[in-house]
Each structure stands twice: as C-alpha cells, then as structure tokens.
Design a protein around this motif. Sequence first.
Motif, PDB file in Angstrom:
ATOM      1  N   ALA A 212      47.874  21.372  53.394  1.00 33.43           N
ATOM      2  CA  ALA A 212      48.225  22.232  52.262  1.00 33.43           C
ATOM      3  C   ALA A 212      47.041  22.419  51.324  1.00 33.43           C
ATOM      4  O   ALA A 212      46.843  23.495  50.757  1.00 33.43           O
ATOM      5  N   HIS A 213      46.218  21.372  51.159  1.00 38.42           N
ATOM      6  CA  HIS A 213      45.079  21.416  50.246  1.00 38.42           C
ATOM      7  C   HIS A 213      43.832  22.016  50.883  1.00 38.42           C
ATOM      8  O   HIS A 213      42.817  22.196  50.184  1.00 38.42           O
ATOM      9  N   SER A 214      43.862  22.293  52.157  1.00 35.93           N
ATOM     10  CA  SER A 214      42.667  22.834  52.811  1.00 35.93           C
ATOM     11  C   SER A 214      42.464  24.291  52.419  1.00 35.93           C
ATOM     12  O   SER A 214      43.401  24.997  52.048  1.00 35.93           O
ATOM     13  N   THR A 215      41.232  24.732  52.503  1.00 40.01           N
ATOM     14  CA  THR A 215      40.945  26.150  52.293  1.00 40.01           C
ATOM     15  C   THR A 215      41.227  26.899  53.593  1.00 40.01           C
ATOM     16  O   THR A 215      41.377  26.287  54.660  1.00 40.01           O
TER      17      THR A 215
ATOM     18  N   HIS B 293      43.750  22.055  41.533  1.00 38.23           N
ATOM     19  CA  HIS B 293      42.347  22.060  41.972  1.00 38.23           C
ATOM     20  C   HIS B 293      42.183  22.767  43.314  1.00 38.23           C
ATOM     21  O   HIS B 293      41.060  23.045  43.726  1.00 38.23           O
ATOM     22  N   PHE B 294      43.298  23.017  44.003  1.00 36.26           N
ATOM     23  CA  PHE B 294      43.220  23.490  45.378  1.00 36.26           C
ATOM     24  C   PHE B 294      43.605  24.956  45.489  1.00 36.26           C
ATOM     25  O   PHE B 294      44.349  25.492  44.679  1.00 36.26           O
ATOM     26  N   GLU B 295      43.098  25.573  46.529  1.00 32.99           N
ATOM     27  CA  GLU B 295      43.299  27.003  46.758  1.00 32.99           C
ATOM     28  C   GLU B 295      44.775  27.368  46.849  1.00 32.99           C
ATOM     29  O   GLU B 295      45.193  28.432  46.396  1.00 32.99           O
ATOM     30  N   CYS B 296      45.573  26.475  47.431  1.00 34.59           N
ATOM     31  CA  CYS B 296      46.997  26.773  47.613  1.00 34.59           C
ATOM     32  C   CYS B 296      47.708  26.980  46.279  1.00 34.59           C
ATOM     33  O   CYS B 296      48.700  27.710  46.204  1.00 34.59           O
ATOM     34  N   TRP B 297      47.222  26.343  45.217  1.00 33.72           N
ATOM     35  CA  TRP B 297      47.876  26.434  43.909  1.00 33.72           C
ATOM     36  C   TRP B 297      47.761  27.841  43.328  1.00 33.72           C
ATOM     37  O   TRP B 297      48.637  28.295  42.602  1.00 33.72           O
ATOM     38  N   ASP B 298      46.681  28.531  43.656  1.00 38.00           N
ATOM     39  CA  ASP B 298      46.424  29.849  43.083  1.00 38.00           C
ATOM     40  C   ASP B 298      47.083  30.971  43.871  1.00 38.00           C
ATOM     41  O   ASP B 298      47.000  32.129  43.484  1.00 38.00           O
ATOM     42  N   VAL B 299      47.706  30.625  44.999  1.00 38.87           N
ATOM     43  CA  VAL B 299      48.347  31.642  45.826  1.00 38.87           C
ATOM     44  C   VAL B 299      49.742  31.880  45.282  1.00 38.87           C
ATOM     45  O   VAL B 299      50.613  31.029  45.376  1.00 38.87           O
ATOM     46  N   GLY B 300      49.939  33.045  44.670  1.00 43.00           N
ATOM     47  CA  GLY B 300      51.253  33.375  44.143  1.00 43.00           C
ATOM     48  C   GLY B 300      52.250  33.563  45.259  1.00 43.00           C
ATOM     49  O   GLY B 300      51.883  33.848  46.404  1.00 43.00           O
ATOM     50  N   GLU B 301      53.519  33.411  44.943  1.00 45.49           N
ATOM     51  CA  GLU B 301      54.543  33.516  45.973  1.00 45.49           C
ATOM     52  C   GLU B 301      54.561  34.904  46.598  1.00 45.49           C
ATOM     53  O   GLU B 301      54.890  35.064  47.763  1.00 45.49           O
TER      54      GLU B 301
ATOM     55  N   HIS C  57      55.592  24.098  48.175  1.00 43.19           N
ATOM     56  CA  HIS C  57      56.092  23.407  46.998  1.00 43.19           C
ATOM     57  C   HIS C  57      56.040  21.888  47.154  1.00 43.19           C
ATOM     58  O   HIS C  57      55.857  21.165  46.175  1.00 43.19           O
ATOM     59  N   ALA C  58      56.194  21.392  48.372  1.00 38.42           N
ATOM     60  CA  ALA C  58      56.248  19.944  48.584  1.00 38.42           C
ATOM     61  C   ALA C  58      54.866  19.296  48.633  1.00 38.42           C
ATOM     62  O   ALA C  58      54.698  18.168  48.153  1.00 38.42           O
ATOM     63  N   TYR C  59      53.878  19.995  49.186  1.00 40.41           N
ATOM     64  CA  TYR C  59      52.605  19.337  49.489  1.00 40.41           C
ATOM     65  C   TYR C  59      51.393  19.896  48.751  1.00 40.41           C
ATOM     66  O   TYR C  59      50.323  19.281  48.820  1.00 40.41           O
ATOM     67  N   CYS C  60      51.510  21.019  48.091  1.00 38.63           N
ATOM     68  CA  CYS C  60      50.407  21.514  47.256  1.00 38.63           C
ATOM     69  C   CYS C  60      50.566  20.861  45.888  1.00 38.63           C
ATOM     70  O   CYS C  60      51.351  21.321  45.058  1.00 38.63           O
ATOM     71  N   LEU C  61      49.819  19.794  45.634  1.00 39.70           N
ATOM     72  CA  LEU C  61      50.128  18.899  44.520  1.00 39.70           C
ATOM     73  C   LEU C  61      49.378  19.222  43.238  1.00 39.70           C
ATOM     74  O   LEU C  61      49.849  18.839  42.153  1.00 39.70           O
ATOM     75  N   GLU C  62      48.226  19.872  43.320  1.00 38.31           N
ATOM     76  CA  GLU C  62      47.397  19.995  42.123  1.00 38.31           C
ATOM     77  C   GLU C  62      46.716  21.363  42.032  1.00 38.31           C
ATOM     78  O   GLU C  62      46.455  22.006  43.064  1.00 38.31           O
TER      79      GLU C  62
END
Length: 349
Positions: free
Chosen positions: A159-162, A296-304, A289-294
């Motif tokens: 989940a945190h990988s680019t 700092h990671f690319e997944c956080w900036d990806v809107g639904e 939602h379960a594994y993108c924790l912070e």
Amino acid sequence: EAGELVKEPDEGLLPEAITDDGQVLLPRPQLLMVPAADVLAAAKYSLYHEVLLPGDTRRRFDGSDEAERFTALQVWVQALERGLPRTFDGGVAVAGVKELHLALRGMQMKLPTRQRWMEMLEHSGVDHWPSDWVMCNSMRPELHAYPCGLWLLFHTLLAHSTQMHAMQTLYAIVRYVDVFFSCEDCAGHFRNMSKALHDDLGLMKKIQDPRSRTELWLWQAHNRVNARLAQDERHSQFAEYLKEQWPSRSACAECHDMVEVPMRGPAKRPPKLVEKGWRQPQILRYLHHAYCLEPHFECWDVGEDKLWQHGEARSKLGLAVTAAAVACLLLLACGCGRTRKPKKADHLT
C-alpha cells in the motif's frame, strides 16, 4: 494510530468452526486501519528471528547460493526502508533500515555472519522497535502473532509503495518468503502460488496501475492461504481464530457481489442472497483504508475518485452507451408514431 474496530454482526450470525476439543473459533476482530505497532513488530521479528539464523538448516545453501540469499536480504531491507510507517515512532525504524541498507551495499554481495548481523541490528536501533502485538495479540504468539503481523506488514508495504516500486516491493516479499520464512511448508505453498505471478497480474486488465495490481494479487494469495489452512487438520489443532475469506461481509459488505435468488415454495418467501464473487474496486478501497497508514506515502494523496476511476470508468462507459441506445430507440419510436401521409404541398415538392 489504529482505526476503530469494525463492528461485527450479532454473535449468532458470525461464521464459526468447532475444533476437535469443542472450542468454537470465530474470525479475528479486524481494525479498520491496522496498527503501525504490529507492522513494526513484524518487521523487527523478521530481522531478528528469520534472516541469517545460526545453523540454518531450513534449506541446503552452498556457496553458490550466497549471492541469492544476499540479494533477498538486500531487497527486503530496501522494501522496509521504502514502506515502513514513519509517524508512529518519529522515523526511527526507517532510519534504522536505511542504515542497514547502506551497510549491506558495502559488503560486496557477501553475507555477514550471524554475530555481525546482530551487531548491525543493535547499532541501527532495531532492538528499540515495538515488540508487543495489538491486533495480532495471541495466547501463543510464536504460532499466531508473527504470521498475522507478517501479513499486515506485507499488505502495508505494498500500500505504501509508489507506482514505480510496487513490483519491486512484491518481488521482495516473494523472495523473503522463499528464502527466509521459517515455515517450510508455508514457504513451499507460497512459492508455488508465485510461479504464476506474472500471468495472474496479466489477467487484471481492468486495473490500470501497478500498485493496485500487486495489492490485489497479494490479497488473493492471502485468501488462498486461508482456504488451505481452513482445511488443514494440523492447523486446526492449534487454531485460535477461524480462517475465512476476507474481508468478511461484516467488515466490507460492498466488497461482496451478492445476487438475489428467488425461493421456491409458498408465496411471499423472501429471496435468498447468494454470493456471486468479489468487487475489485471495493476491495481496493478496503485495502487502501486498512493499510495506507500515513500521509507521507503516495497512496494517501490518491483521492477516492482517482483510486476507483479504473474500476468505475468501464461502468460509466457502459451507462453512457446504454443511455445513448435508449435515446436512439426513443427517437425511432417517436418517428414511427408520427408517420403520416404527406401533405399536398409536400407531394408537389
């Protein structure tokens, strides 16, 4: 920080299994966002108790295999550096694995001794990482806590990988299990699954981005492992929780593609809900939602809207085509309904 506990349905509706000694097994309670403490504890355990064990007899390694083992260790440490949580401990763990990674790069493909490795771990501060389990807490941690935490770690790393590094991270996970995981039977089963990795990813044509494909592949692999263990009598002897296909309907109802089947018999019987399969866009939403924790990671900036557009684009296209077809039919119907004899002027024209 872990999210809220997913509400389970009434106890009588929960799937369950009964062991030989009469113990009733229920599914493990799930957290909506997995605890970073468990992710770090699993990473710590892997470095201390799985890699470079003294007198390692799990597989017969001769000198020609040292490069393979070194590469597996190096890519595993690099995956940890890229994907471990940063906010939970102020970046201590990430700084530690970065130091380990730099040290390994200077070893020219030669594995350190077990004593040297332990010194490297202590020097980089790995001994100060969390050791207690939260979601993966168990009465028999040696059997259940670490495998549970390792799955959390795997899913979180992906989940945190680019998008650029998603395949590298999945490769590091596959190599770690193949080379270092202490359960030989488990490693062999995972190795067999990963032989079809590239073919499996190629079948996910509807999924546009690499990270989503790798996340779905690992989710499918996890469920296949659960299905195997659920049928394994040896596992049931020591089981604490029910091995089920996840996410359960109680955790993610929209992840399950359910259809209503009419019931035969007396009138007014409600239809029966039958599971048709999984809904991949909703599965990805759940994993996000379960594994993108912070943040700092690319997944956080990806809107639904962006996260699910690959899954919904085809649906939207289908709706547009359907709407256009209906409009054409209506126009034709209107045209047929208005058929009339030409006026005299029209005829002359």
